[in-house]
Scaffold this motif. Sequence first.
Motif, PDB file in Angstrom:
ATOM      1  N   LEU A   6       0.821  -1.212   0.000  1.00  0.00           N
ATOM      2  CA  LEU A   6       0.000   0.000   0.000  1.00  0.00           C
ATOM      3  C   LEU A   6       0.858   1.266   0.000  1.00  0.00           C
ATOM      4  CD1 LEU A   6      -3.038   0.563   0.130  1.00  0.00           C
ATOM      5  CD2 LEU A   6      -2.762   0.975   2.556  1.00  0.00           C
ATOM      6  N   VAL A  59      -7.273   3.465  -1.317  1.00  0.00           N
ATOM      7  CA  VAL A  59      -7.457   2.310  -0.421  1.00  0.00           C
ATOM      8  C   VAL A  59      -8.926   2.075  -0.106  1.00  0.00           C
ATOM      9  CG1 VAL A  59      -7.128   3.646   1.719  1.00  0.00           C
ATOM     10  CG2 VAL A  59      -6.642   1.201   1.709  1.00  0.00           C
ATOM     11  N   THR A  90       2.484  -1.992   4.388  1.00  0.00           N
ATOM     12  CA  THR A  90       2.346  -0.542   4.235  1.00  0.00           C
ATOM     13  C   THR A  90       3.658   0.110   4.677  1.00  0.00           C
ATOM     14  OG1 THR A  90       1.612   0.064   6.479  1.00  0.00           O
ATOM     15  CG2 THR A  90      -0.072  -0.764   4.964  1.00  0.00           C
TER      16      THR A  90
END
Lengths: 128, 203
Positions: free
Chosen positions: B47, B95, B110
């Motif tokens: 992410l 997201v 992340t």
Amino acid sequence: MDHRLFFVLGDFLANLAVGAIVGLICWAIVSPSWNMWIAMFAMMPVGTVVGLILFFPIGIKLGAMEVMVPLMFSGELSGMVVGMGAAMAVLTPGQAALLGAASGMAAIFFVWAANTLLRGVTREARER
Amino acid sequence: MVDVITQKKWDKVAPNFDLMAGGGGEVRWRPFKEALYANMRGKILFLALGTGLDIAAFPPGQDIVAIDISPKMLEIAKDRIAGYDGNLRAEVMDVHEMPFEPDSFDQIYTSCTFCSVPNPVEGLKALKRVLKPGGELFMFEHTGSRWYPFRYMMNIMTLLSERMGPSMNRRTTDNVRLAGFRIIEVNNIFLDVVKTIKAVKPA
């Protein structure tokens, strides 16, 4: 703390420099006609902001949070100490810079000590 | 619909991002990121790839889908993505709007992401949706601090930084918990501000 020599020396010198610069700024602003408490509390946020501003050029080479937090703390402490000192007595620029640099050194030592206590693995970390 | 305000903010930051984040900060954090990414296995969602600074810390041969809300960031990342020795696909995506099927990924990573997601708990819930039951969430994040004077400094910094990019006073570990993950481990790297978080989606 990061044990790589570049970062240890860099952190140390950056905090010394920020402390000295904040000391000089306090010397330029505060005179013995000021109330000591007002000078102290007024110069703390000034030092914090100066530390934050100086973080941007210094942080490019030295890092992010590991630089920003100590520099802001050095600025705050130096502002407090030199602000108070300049309200209590006539300081020369050299004395103000030296007092500021000593405050910066104390601040980075404090951050290193705090980091030694806080870093490491935990399962129950909470942030509130 | 993509969060246009956040997208524009990061598009604006993109040209100078490597100057601030790619120097000393990346050098300091690289060993910790490499240790975190060494856990990579299975189908992975990464992410907020940004300009791809993290790619150099990825172990080779992984199957990674990376997303970022900023097309300009991914444009800068193009060469780094192409240079990765493995299967790395990057897409512009919010997201909150991920089109992936539920339970699609074995692991999610992340990196300095949840300082910037406007609604972090909802964002983490979106990650939970696409993670397989028992799947792992690995995060490298900076957060606020519990302790004075650091807490107060992170709050001051946030007043400024939020306008340009990230928040400095997020409670990401608590948010992970609130989103329904089970925390396995938190490793404080610098004070309680820079940390890695390992969590799992309960089976």
